[in-house]
Design an enzyme around this catalytic site. Structure first.
Site, PDB file in Angstrom:
ATOM      1  N   ASP A  34       0.721  -1.403   0.025  1.00  9.22           N
ATOM      2  CA  ASP A  34      -0.062  -0.033  -0.004  1.00  9.22           C
ATOM      3  C   ASP A  34       0.811   1.458   0.149  1.00  9.22           C
ATOM      4  OD1 ASP A  34       0.946  -0.299   2.488  1.00  9.22           O
ATOM      5  OD2 ASP A  34      -0.704  -0.244   3.560  1.00  9.22           O
ATOM      6  N   HIS A  35       2.119   1.151   0.476  1.00  5.86           N
ATOM      7  CA  HIS A  35       3.021   2.522   0.816  1.00  5.86           C
ATOM      8  C   HIS A  35       3.514   2.922  -0.588  1.00  5.86           C
ATOM      9  CE1 HIS A  35       1.881   2.026   4.783  1.00  5.86           C
ATOM     10  NE2 HIS A  35       2.621   2.972   5.382  1.00  5.86           N
ATOM     11  N   ASP A  60       3.466  -1.271  11.573  1.00  5.71           N
ATOM     12  CA  ASP A  60       3.113   0.207  11.287  1.00  5.71           C
ATOM     13  C   ASP A  60       2.611   0.762  12.274  1.00  5.71           C
ATOM     14  OD1 ASP A  60       2.589   1.827   8.528  1.00  5.71           O
ATOM     15  OD2 ASP A  60       1.012   2.017  10.077  1.00  5.71           O
ATOM     16  N   ARG A  62      -1.487  12.042  10.109  1.00  8.23           N
ATOM     17  CA  ARG A  62      -0.156  12.747  10.339  1.00  8.23           C
ATOM     18  C   ARG A  62      -0.065  14.199   9.489  1.00  8.23           C
ATOM     19  NH1 ARG A  62       2.814   7.682  11.385  1.00  8.23           N
ATOM     20  NH2 ARG A  62       2.240   7.697  13.641  1.00  8.23           N
ATOM     21  N   SER A  89       5.871   7.377  13.511  1.00  6.20           N
ATOM     22  CA  SER A  89       5.678   5.917  12.536  1.00  6.20           C
ATOM     23  C   SER A  89       6.803   4.847  13.441  1.00  6.20           C
ATOM     24  CB  SER A  89       6.393   6.037  11.052  1.00  6.20           C
ATOM     25  OG  SER A  89       7.608   5.674  11.287  1.00  6.20           O
ATOM     26  N   ARG A 119       8.789   3.043  11.500  1.00  7.54           N
ATOM     27  CA  ARG A 119      10.034   2.633  10.686  1.00  7.54           C
ATOM     28  C   ARG A 119      11.203   2.358  11.599  1.00  7.54           C
ATOM     29  NH1 ARG A 119       9.337   8.411   7.550  1.00  7.54           N
ATOM     30  NH2 ARG A 119       7.067   7.484   8.134  1.00  7.54           N
TER      31      ARG A 119
END
Ligand code: MIC
Ligand code: SF4
Length: 750
Positions: free
Chosen positions: A96-97, A161, A446, A636, A638
């Site tokens: 999706d990203h 995520d 965000r 996030s 990440r």
């Protein structure tokens, strides 16, 4: 339809009543839902004592793992080094990203398929090889797909995520984690968590008119601020919850990430049941019915069961708008225009965007479309460009069938692919000149600088989808949908359907189940690839103290993971650690100079972009530290924000405070995450100072660490830093990373 195996849910529900009863007896008080779910997922429940909030580390056994394409690459590269044949729990990967938004759904998807072919093939193969369900690009945003297919009340999952808590809308404890934490569970281990504090949000009254679920969480964010949820689960309860649909509850839980909460959760109710039935999971709804009282907080739960209580009367809640730059800068719609004027923010809205994992459900689009329909009936079109991202293929196909997309298109909306797109900097816009200050309004979660179109001059505001559409019609922030009319039309409060009367369409199938035996599938990582690279283990601790380390960066103010490791174009390198280091700290505000992304190179003494300075240190064999401000690593999950500094030679981050996932990611990757005992020490640290971290051989849980600042003029200052490392975390650090430890334990067991 893919889904969580019924047998798994049945097993969990079978033991739930007994575990709950035992815990109730042990604690001697009614139980919150959070406690019920966490206690029923403990790896080894202690029959004699209950975990202490904010102190005890516990080991949990989540029911499933979900990963999205941008984080799955690094997570799976790590998993591959562990030498297992198959993942130990049901797991999915969602593409999706990586889809860029430019021309609209079909064209954008095709471009993405070509541009990311290597990555998609890697994820497809690795999924097939190790028994992971794979969701093709275009099938939807991870959290919407998880809610539709996999989330279930009383369950527990982790996801790579930060918005994984979305599944809390269906009564699931769903926690966002870094890739290395996911790997623990994928290899059959446990998920470690400090027993969370509990914040209760008591809802009374009922939602009505323009006020949407989004406004509940915008209000909560205003009250608790971006740090207020750290280390806590937010549990919603009270009679008002009954006026919020399951997807509305998911919106609220999703954005708990914005206040740093571990996750958020609502009890099981008629909305959750209806949603499960509408999404083809009638058997699960029947099963949930058999333990319904254990899928909610006990009736007698009151304020005394929580560490903090927030009260919201939904009947009196006005729609809100938050921003720019932070999701807790909030005001009512009635104050938006005057505040924009006062602050000199452009009132004209250069774009409005509806969607993202937070707000792209059937209900969201249905209410947004209702506003659009009122406008087009009066011959109006939106004055600002309007973009709409459906959350999943199922939602897209259904809103198309029901004419809702048509309603939005009639006022000029462009429909984008079912993906993250502009929410993660994947928005290629050509209407704004570089550096041009402009305002946009989204229904996303965000709004950090550069988050949407890569420009720090874009001021992003956030509101509910229906409010965003109203503002798009007005084209300006100087508008109050509650009282102002647009083009001579007074918009009525939106009406919409929580679920489609005609059921959900399935859309184009985008799910690829893993083969029963994937051992023959070859996973290729080309040695000359610019986007993927196999990982080399980080070196173990060498046994000596860290003496006189350079301060490569001292951050002032907000230092989110977007500041540390930006997304947008850099998403291309999420599977290649060395290449993605090119973005390191590019968004960080240098506390010494106020400049963004640049600072003094400790090797050359010259001002250089941070990625270059870091690389120069690395090449010169100089280790360094990062000095962070409050809530370091907000945002996030990440783990690149921890792996990149580690790769280029950082050994410690000293901050005034940390966001939960960022702190864990640092620990997992073998970087010391230290908090100044006295936050004022932050101000003492100068650009050319050297920092020592001492007594490392005695590093122990709860024991502060002695640090020293020294200067070339002979000045030296000792100070203490605290940490939240357990004995196990210290082992990770000694081994060089948690993964190194997993590997050495596995080879010792062989
Ligand atoms: C985000 O919303 O910031 C992201 C992009 O979804 C991240 C994950 C990532 O950086 O890949 C998150 O929320 O964890
Ligand atoms: Fe995607 Fe945005 Fe949701 Fe992150 S917040 S998962 S980028 S839609």
């Amino acid at each position: 339809m893919p889904g969580t195996p019924e047998a798994l849910v049945r097993r969990l529900y079978e033991r739930l009543p007994e575990r709950v009863a035992r815990a109730r007896q042990l604690l001697g008080r009614p139980l919150t839902l959070t406690e019920k779910i966490l206690l029923s997922h403990l790896d080894a429940p202690d029959p004699d004592s209950a975990p202490e909030r904010g102190r005890t580390y516990v080991e949990l056994r989540p029911d499933r793992v979900a990963m999205q394409d941008a984080t799955a690459q690094m997570a799976l590269l790590q998993f591959m080094t562990a030498g297992l044949e198959r993942v130990a729990v049901p797991t999915t990967v969602h593409c999706d990203h990586l889809i860029q938004a430019q021309a609209g759904a079909a064209a954008d998807l095709q471009v993405a398929e070509e541009a990311n072919a290597e990555i998609y093939q890697f994820l497809r193969d690795v999924s097939a090889r190790y028994g992971i369900g794979f969701w093709e690009p275009g099938s939807g945003i991870i959290h919407q797909v998880v809610l539709e297919c996999y989330a279930f009340p009383g369950g527990m999952m982790i996801g790579t995520d930060s918005h994984t808590p979305n599944a809390g809308g269906l009564g699931m404890i769903a926690v966002g984690v870094g890739g290395a934490e996911a790997v623990d569970v994928l290899v059959g281990g446990t998920f470690g968590l400090r027993w969370p504090r509990l914040i209760g949000v008591r809802l009374t009254g009922a939602l009505s008119g323009w006020t949407a679920p989004k406004d509940v969480i915008l209000k909560v964010a205003q009250t608790l601020t971006v740090r207020g949820g750290t280390g806590a689960v937010i549990e919603y309860f009270g009679p008002g919850a009954a006026s919020i649909s399951a997807t509305g509850k998911a919106t609220i839980c999703n954005m708990g990430a914005e206040i740093g909460a571990t996750c958020s959760v609502f009890g099981y109710d008629a909305h959750a049941e209806a949603y499960m039935r509408a999404t083809g999971r009638a058997e699960l709804a029947d099963l949930a019915g058999t333990v319904a009282s254990d899928l909610c907080a006990d009736d007698a739960v009151d304020a005394s069961c929580f560490d903090r209580i927030v009260e919201i009367d939904l009947s009196r809640l006005e729609p809100h708008v938050v921003g720019p730059h932070t999701p807790d800068r909030s005001r009512r719609v009635s104050a938006m225009g005057s505040e924009a004027k006062l602050n000199g923010w452009p009132q004209h809205l250069s774009a409005c965007l509806v969607g993202s994992c937070t707000n792209s459900s059937y209900e969201d689009i249905s209410r947004a479309a209702n506003v659009a329909r009122q406008a087009s009936a009066a011959g109006l079109v939106a004055r600002s460009p309007l973009y709409v991202t459906p959350g999943s293929e199922q939602v897209r196909a259904t809103i198309e069938r029901d004419g809702l997309l048509g309603d939005l298109e009639r006022i000029g909306a462009t429909v984008l692919a079912n993906a993250c797109g502009p929410c993660i900097g994947q928005w290629k816009r050509s209407d704004i000149a570089a550096g041009e200050t402009n305002s946009i309004l989204t229904s996303y979660n965000r709004n950090f600088p550069r988050r949407n179109d890569g420009s720090a001059a874009t001021l992003a505001f956030i509101a509910s989808p229906e409010t965003v559409v109203a503002y798009a019609l007005a084209g300006t922030l100087a508008f109050n949908p509650l009282v102002d009319s647009v083009g001579g039309v007074h918009l009525e409060p939106p009406a919409g359907d929580a679920l489609p009367g005609g059921g959900f369409e399935s859309g184009i199938a985008g799910y690829v189940p893993p083969p029963a035996d994937g051992s023959g599938v070859e996973v290729v990582v080309r040695s000359d690839s610019q986007r993927l690279a196999l990982l080399q283990p980080f070196p173990a601790w060498d046994g000596s103290d860290f003496v006189e380390l350079a301060v490569l960066v001292k951050a002032r103010g907000k230092c989110t993971t977007d500041h540390i490791s930006a997304a947008g174009p850099w998403l291309a390198y999420r599977g290649h650690l060395d290449n993605i280091c090119g973005n390191l700290f590019l968004g960080v505000v240098n506390a010494f100079t106020g400049e963004t992304g640049r600072g003094r190179c400790p090797v050359h003494g010259a001002v250089e972009p941070y990625p270059e300075a870091a690389r120069h240190c690395c090449q010169a064999g100089r280790r360094w530290v990062v000095v962070g401000d409050e809530n370091y690593g907000e945002g996030s999950s990440r783990e690149h924000a921890a792996m990149e500094p580690r790769h280029l030679g950082a050994v410690a981050v000293l901050a005034r405070s940390f966001a939960r996932i960022a702190e864990t990611n640092l620990k997992k990757q073998g970087v010391l995450a230290l908090t100044f005992s006295d936050p004022d020490i932050w101000s003492e640290i100068g650009e050319e100072d050297l920092i020592s971290v001492l007594g490392l051989a005695e590093l122990a849980p709860e024991r502060p660490v002695l640090c020293r600042v020294t200067r070339s003029n002979g000045f030296s200052l000792d100070f203490c830093a605290t940490h939240t490392m357990s004995a196990e975390h210290i082992e990770w650090w000694r081994a060089g990373s948690a993964l190194n430890l997993i590997r050495s334990r596995r080879s010792a067991a062989r």
